[in-house]
Design a protein around this motif. Structure first.
Motif, PDB file in Angstrom:
ATOM      1  N   GLY A 185       0.859  -1.377   0.282  1.00  0.00           N
ATOM      2  CA  GLY A 185       0.203   0.026   0.056  1.00  0.00           C
ATOM      3  C   GLY A 185       0.584   1.374  -0.070  1.00  0.00           C
ATOM      4  N   TRP A 186       2.364   1.292   0.893  1.00  0.00           N
ATOM      5  CA  TRP A 186       2.696   2.155   0.921  1.00  0.00           C
ATOM      6  C   TRP A 186       3.255   2.964  -0.211  1.00  0.00           C
ATOM      7  CZ3 TRP A 186       2.181   6.737   3.148  1.00  0.00           C
ATOM      8  CH2 TRP A 186       3.466   7.366   3.406  1.00  0.00           C
ATOM      9  N   ALA A 187       4.511   1.264  -1.183  1.00  0.00           N
ATOM     10  CA  ALA A 187       5.241   1.883  -1.678  1.00  0.00           C
ATOM     11  C   ALA A 187       4.192   2.170  -3.519  1.00  0.00           C
ATOM     12  CB  ALA A 187       5.318   0.374  -2.468  1.00  0.00           C
ATOM     13  N   ALA A 188       2.734   2.036  -2.518  1.00  0.00           N
ATOM     14  CA  ALA A 188       1.511   2.108  -4.413  1.00  0.00           C
ATOM     15  C   ALA A 188       0.915   3.782  -3.838  1.00  0.00           C
ATOM     16  CB  ALA A 188       0.725   0.704  -4.366  1.00  0.00           C
ATOM     17  N   THR A 189       1.451   4.191  -2.954  1.00  0.00           N
ATOM     18  CA  THR A 189       1.289   5.807  -2.390  1.00  0.00           C
ATOM     19  C   THR A 189       1.713   6.498  -3.325  1.00  0.00           C
ATOM     20  OG1 THR A 189       1.217   4.946  -0.709  1.00  0.00           O
ATOM     21  CG2 THR A 189       1.258   7.024  -0.939  1.00  0.00           C
ATOM     22  N   PRO A 190       1.374   7.194  -4.308  1.00  0.00           N
ATOM     23  CA  PRO A 190       1.312   8.138  -5.341  1.00  0.00           C
ATOM     24  C   PRO A 190       3.016   9.092  -4.382  1.00  0.00           C
ATOM     25  CG  PRO A 190      -0.666   8.725  -5.500  1.00  0.00           C
ATOM     26  CD  PRO A 190       0.157   7.315  -4.620  1.00  0.00           C
ATOM     27  N   PRO A 191       4.345   9.864  -5.114  1.00  0.00           N
ATOM     28  CA  PRO A 191       5.016  10.152  -3.878  1.00  0.00           C
ATOM     29  C   PRO A 191       4.621  11.332  -3.302  1.00  0.00           C
ATOM     30  CG  PRO A 191       6.124   9.304  -6.087  1.00  0.00           C
ATOM     31  CD  PRO A 191       4.115   8.870  -6.567  1.00  0.00           C
ATOM     32  N   ALA A 192       3.720  12.292  -4.007  1.00  0.00           N
ATOM     33  CA  ALA A 192       2.574  13.100  -3.715  1.00  0.00           C
ATOM     34  C   ALA A 192       2.304  12.898  -2.262  1.00  0.00           C
ATOM     35  CB  ALA A 192       1.838  14.098  -4.682  1.00  0.00           C
ATOM     36  N   ASP A 193       1.811  11.751  -2.236  1.00  0.00           N
ATOM     37  CA  ASP A 193       0.699  11.941  -1.243  1.00  0.00           C
ATOM     38  C   ASP A 193       1.837  11.567  -0.075  1.00  0.00           C
ATOM     39  OD1 ASP A 193      -0.834  11.817  -2.073  1.00  0.00           O
ATOM     40  OD2 ASP A 193      -1.788  10.616  -2.096  1.00  0.00           O
ATOM     41  N   ARG A 194       2.608  10.814  -0.434  1.00  0.00           N
ATOM     42  CA  ARG A 194       4.155  10.360   0.383  1.00  0.00           C
ATOM     43  C   ARG A 194       4.954  11.492   0.845  1.00  0.00           C
ATOM     44  NH1 ARG A 194       6.126   5.787  -3.500  1.00  0.00           N
ATOM     45  NH2 ARG A 194       7.858   6.727  -3.744  1.00  0.00           N
ATOM     46  N   ALA A 195       5.294  12.440   0.436  1.00  0.00           N
ATOM     47  CA  ALA A 195       6.203  13.978   0.333  1.00  0.00           C
ATOM     48  C   ALA A 195       4.907  14.538   1.270  1.00  0.00           C
ATOM     49  CB  ALA A 195       6.091  14.272  -0.897  1.00  0.00           C
ATOM     50  N   ALA A 196       3.236  14.443   1.675  1.00  0.00           N
ATOM     51  CA  ALA A 196       2.877  15.467   2.409  1.00  0.00           C
ATOM     52  C   ALA A 196       2.525  15.130   3.296  1.00  0.00           C
ATOM     53  CB  ALA A 196       0.867  15.595   1.850  1.00  0.00           C
ATOM     54  N   ARG A 197       3.258  13.215   3.421  1.00  0.00           N
ATOM     55  CA  ARG A 197       2.735  13.175   5.126  1.00  0.00           C
ATOM     56  C   ARG A 197       4.375  13.323   5.901  1.00  0.00           C
ATOM     57  NH1 ARG A 197      -1.311  13.425   6.693  1.00  0.00           N
ATOM     58  NH2 ARG A 197      -1.813  13.936   4.657  1.00  0.00           N
ATOM     59  N   LEU A 198       5.373  13.226   4.750  1.00  0.00           N
ATOM     60  CA  LEU A 198       6.603  13.489   5.730  1.00  0.00           C
ATOM     61  C   LEU A 198       6.974  15.152   5.604  1.00  0.00           C
ATOM     62  CD1 LEU A 198       9.439  12.161   3.023  1.00  0.00           C
ATOM     63  CD2 LEU A 198       9.324  11.385   5.177  1.00  0.00           C
ATOM     64  N   ALA A 199       5.852  15.946   4.905  1.00  0.00           N
ATOM     65  CA  ALA A 199       5.492  17.383   5.531  1.00  0.00           C
ATOM     66  C   ALA A 199       5.094  17.161   6.787  1.00  0.00           C
ATOM     67  CB  ALA A 199       4.971  18.542   4.447  1.00  0.00           C
ATOM     68  N   ALA A 200       3.984  16.694   6.880  1.00  0.00           N
ATOM     69  CA  ALA A 200       3.375  16.493   8.281  1.00  0.00           C
ATOM     70  C   ALA A 200       4.674  16.224   9.698  1.00  0.00           C
ATOM     71  CB  ALA A 200       2.138  15.482   8.373  1.00  0.00           C
ATOM     72  N   LEU A 201       5.097  15.386   8.855  1.00  0.00           N
ATOM     73  CA  LEU A 201       5.907  14.751  10.440  1.00  0.00           C
ATOM     74  C   LEU A 201       7.072  15.998  10.556  1.00  0.00           C
ATOM     75  CD1 LEU A 201       6.471  12.677  12.157  1.00  0.00           C
ATOM     76  CD2 LEU A 201       8.706  12.075   9.800  1.00  0.00           C
ATOM     77  N   ARG A 202       7.138  16.370   8.854  1.00  0.00           N
ATOM     78  CA  ARG A 202       7.642  17.380   9.459  1.00  0.00           C
ATOM     79  C   ARG A 202       7.289  18.856  10.475  1.00  0.00           C
ATOM     80  NH1 ARG A 202       9.086  20.945   5.837  1.00  0.00           N
ATOM     81  NH2 ARG A 202       6.983  21.358   6.189  1.00  0.00           N
ATOM     82  N   ASP A 203       6.143  19.160  10.166  1.00  0.00           N
ATOM     83  CA  ASP A 203       5.159  19.807  10.839  1.00  0.00           C
ATOM     84  C   ASP A 203       4.739  19.394  12.677  1.00  0.00           C
ATOM     85  OD1 ASP A 203       5.873  21.761   9.081  1.00  0.00           O
ATOM     86  OD2 ASP A 203       3.389  21.101   8.148  1.00  0.00           O
ATOM     87  N   VAL A 204       4.426  18.192  12.516  1.00  0.00           N
ATOM     88  CA  VAL A 204       4.710  17.892  14.002  1.00  0.00           C
ATOM     89  C   VAL A 204       6.482  17.538  14.886  1.00  0.00           C
ATOM     90  CG1 VAL A 204       3.990  15.431  15.877  1.00  0.00           C
ATOM     91  CG2 VAL A 204       3.191  15.968  13.535  1.00  0.00           C
ATOM     92  N   LEU A 205       7.146  17.323  14.366  1.00  0.00           N
ATOM     93  CA  LEU A 205       8.476  17.869  14.871  1.00  0.00           C
ATOM     94  C   LEU A 205       9.181  19.161  15.660  1.00  0.00           C
ATOM     95  CD1 LEU A 205      10.923  15.475  13.219  1.00  0.00           C
ATOM     96  CD2 LEU A 205       9.820  14.885  15.007  1.00  0.00           C
ATOM     97  N   VAL A 206       8.423  19.383  14.351  1.00  0.00           N
ATOM     98  CA  VAL A 206       8.447  21.587  14.265  1.00  0.00           C
ATOM     99  C   VAL A 206       8.167  21.838  15.586  1.00  0.00           C
ATOM    100  CG1 VAL A 206       8.231  24.415  14.006  1.00  0.00           C
ATOM    101  CG2 VAL A 206       9.122  22.073  12.334  1.00  0.00           C
ATOM    102  N   ALA A 207       6.607  21.265  15.989  1.00  0.00           N
ATOM    103  CA  ALA A 207       5.651  22.125  17.563  1.00  0.00           C
ATOM    104  C   ALA A 207       6.048  21.450  18.704  1.00  0.00           C
ATOM    105  CB  ALA A 207       4.402  21.478  16.578  1.00  0.00           C
TER     106      ALA A 207
END
Ligand code: NAP
Ligand code: MG
Length: 462
Positions: free
Chosen positions: A57-79
């Protein structure tokens, strides 16, 4: 933060298979600050199964959506950056300012860089009549050390997730609390269940089970060369991919035309930072014989200034190891010009900022990674001698060259057998590939080269 008494597996905190626990100790005051479960092979197996199930499922997730999750992860680390800094200070002992700037700040930059790389990498190339697809390698087993505990986690997990891999992490037993905090951040960022899994535990038990597990496609390890060698052997026998980030004994080469005071002061700061527990630290300072005495005096004075500011080393075991190396330096005839084996405080695992002069290339303190606040200053005759000494260890992770003229420094750096060289104090770049020549490792982390480690190619011919 309060420690979890379970493992983060398949999107939830689950009870550990066994009842063994690891006590987390604050090295500044020797107090127990938390307890985490010591995972077993059974926990590792549950985590690897979850990661395998989540992989398609994760391998088939479009890279743009994986990027969005990583950006969200970055935001949590910032918070949660203050909490990250406080946690690392509590379990590693680094001064809070350093924890804020480096231990929290660098993982934020690196996770941000992989959010961007996931969004911009095309994961596809053309080569003649072929289309080459860059596909995730699969399930990643990540084993990390304690010295930059969150950075070393993010430097593996962020590119793995960007590539479409799923991960099981076994963090260092000395610093599991920031790993638990990271798992909370992954959860908050909305990563699907099973994409990231955490098994806390001891190296020879949980770490070894992870490295040996047939459901793991790539083992990515950062730590000592001794353990890296074992992991490489296990992975080789199973024809499994392996990435190893190991030790270093990096040279800080000060050429005669350099600004000597600046080169020495920055060099001492580089070694003392994080109490010397940095794999890329410039632990050997190389100075021309005409400037040697002046450099030694400058270094001794600079080290003395760190006496009050330096944090402890991570554990009693690490303190004993570092003090053993200081004793060995004295026994082999090096001259102590700052610090020594006298602990600067009664409580806590502190080591005095230590500088050795009259170190010769074959001495143990010029060859082995000490991983404490200990600098060795060596004398060279001419540039060829400096190069021979710089390249004269089994390691090749990092280094520095100082010269009046940048081109002169670059020419020297190009002849060094090492993966990174900072020119006249060039600053850390989270996009530059990081990794070793020779026994400093296999593979590269960070930036686009770090992403490539988690990808394999499939060529279609037309
Ligand atoms: P280490 O033993 O290599 O630990 C690194 C990681 O590997 C930890 O998570 C460790 O678990 C795990 N591990 C240990 N034995 C294992 C095994 N047989 N199979 C799988 N995983 C295993 O390093 P250390 O003992 O913490 O430090 C010793 C020395 O290594 C230091 O003094 C320093 O010279 C060097 N070091 C280098 C780096 C680096 O960045 N290159 C980082 C740390 C240490 P545990 O935490 O449970 O041991
Ligand atoms: Mg160990």
């Amino acid at each position: 933060m309060k420690a979890h008494d379970g493992m983060y597996i398949d999107g939830a905190w689950r009870p550990a298979a066994g009842r063994d626990v690891i006590e987390v100790v604050n090295p500044a005051d020797e107090q127990v600050i938390g307890r985490v479960p010591a995972g077993t092979a059974a926990d590792v197996d549950t985590a690897v199964r979850a990661a395998r199930t989540a992989l398609p499922g994760w391998a088939a997730t479009p890279p743009a959506d994986r990027a969005a999750r990583l950006a969200a992860l970055r935001d949590v680390l910032v918070a949660r950056k203050d909490e990250i800094a406080e946690t690392v200070t509590a379990e590693l002992g680094s001064p809070l300012k350093f924890s804020e700037g480096v231990h929290a700040g660098v993982p934020i930059a690196v996770s941000g860089s992989y959010a961007e790389l996931a969004a911009t990498c095309s994961f596809e190339e053309k080569a003649g009549n072929s289309t080459v697809y860059l596909e995730p390698i699969g399930v990643v087993g990540a084993i990390t050390p304690w010295n930059y505990p969150l950075h070393q986690i993010v430097a593996k997990v962020a590119p793995a997730l960007a590539a479409g891999c799923t991960v099981v992490l076994k963090p260092a037993e000395d610093t599991p609390l920031v790993a638990q905090l990271f798992a909370e951040a992954v959860h908050e960022a909305g990563l699907p269940a099973g994409v990231f899994n955490l098994v806390t535990g001891r190296g020879p038990v949980a770490g070894q089970a992870l490295a040996e597990h047939p459901g793991v496609d790539l083992v990515s390890f950062t730590g000592s060369t001794a353990v890296g060698r074992q992991i490489g052997a296990v992975a080789g026998a199973a024809v499994k991919k392996v990435a190893l980030e190991l030790g270093g004994k990096s040279a800080n080469v000060i050429l005669p035309s350099a600004d000597l005071a600046k080169a020495v002061n920055v060099g001492v700061a580089n070694v003392m930072s994080n109490s010397g527990q940095t794999c890329s630290a410039w632990t050997r300072m190389l100075v021309h014989r005409d400037q040697y005495d002046e450099a030694v005096e400058l270094a001794a004075a600079a080290a003395a200034k760190y006496g009050e500011r330096i944090g402890p080393v991570v554990s009693a075991k690490q303190q004993a190891r570092v003090l053993g190396y200081i004793e060995k330096g004295v026994a082999e005839g090096a001259r102590l010009v700052a610090g020594g084996t006298e602990p600067p405080r009664e409580r806590g695992y502190f080591v005095s900022p230590t500088v050795f002069a009259d170190v010769t290339p074959e001495m143990t303190i010029a060859q082995e990674e000490i991983f404490g606040p200990v600098l060795s200053i060596l004398k060279y005759e001419d540039e060829e001698d400096a190069l021979r000494i710089a390249n004269g260890t089994v390691y090749g992770l990092a280094g520095a060259v100082w010269a009046g003229d940048e081109a002169e420094a670059v020419a020297f750096a190009r002849r060094m057998d090492t993966g990174q060289v900072d020119i006249n104090g060039g600053r850390f770049n989270p996009l530059a590939p990081f990794g070793g020549y020779k026994q400093s490792g296999v593979g590269r982390e960070l930036g686009s080269h770090g992403l490539t480690e988690y990808l394999q190619t499939k060529s279609l011919q037309f």
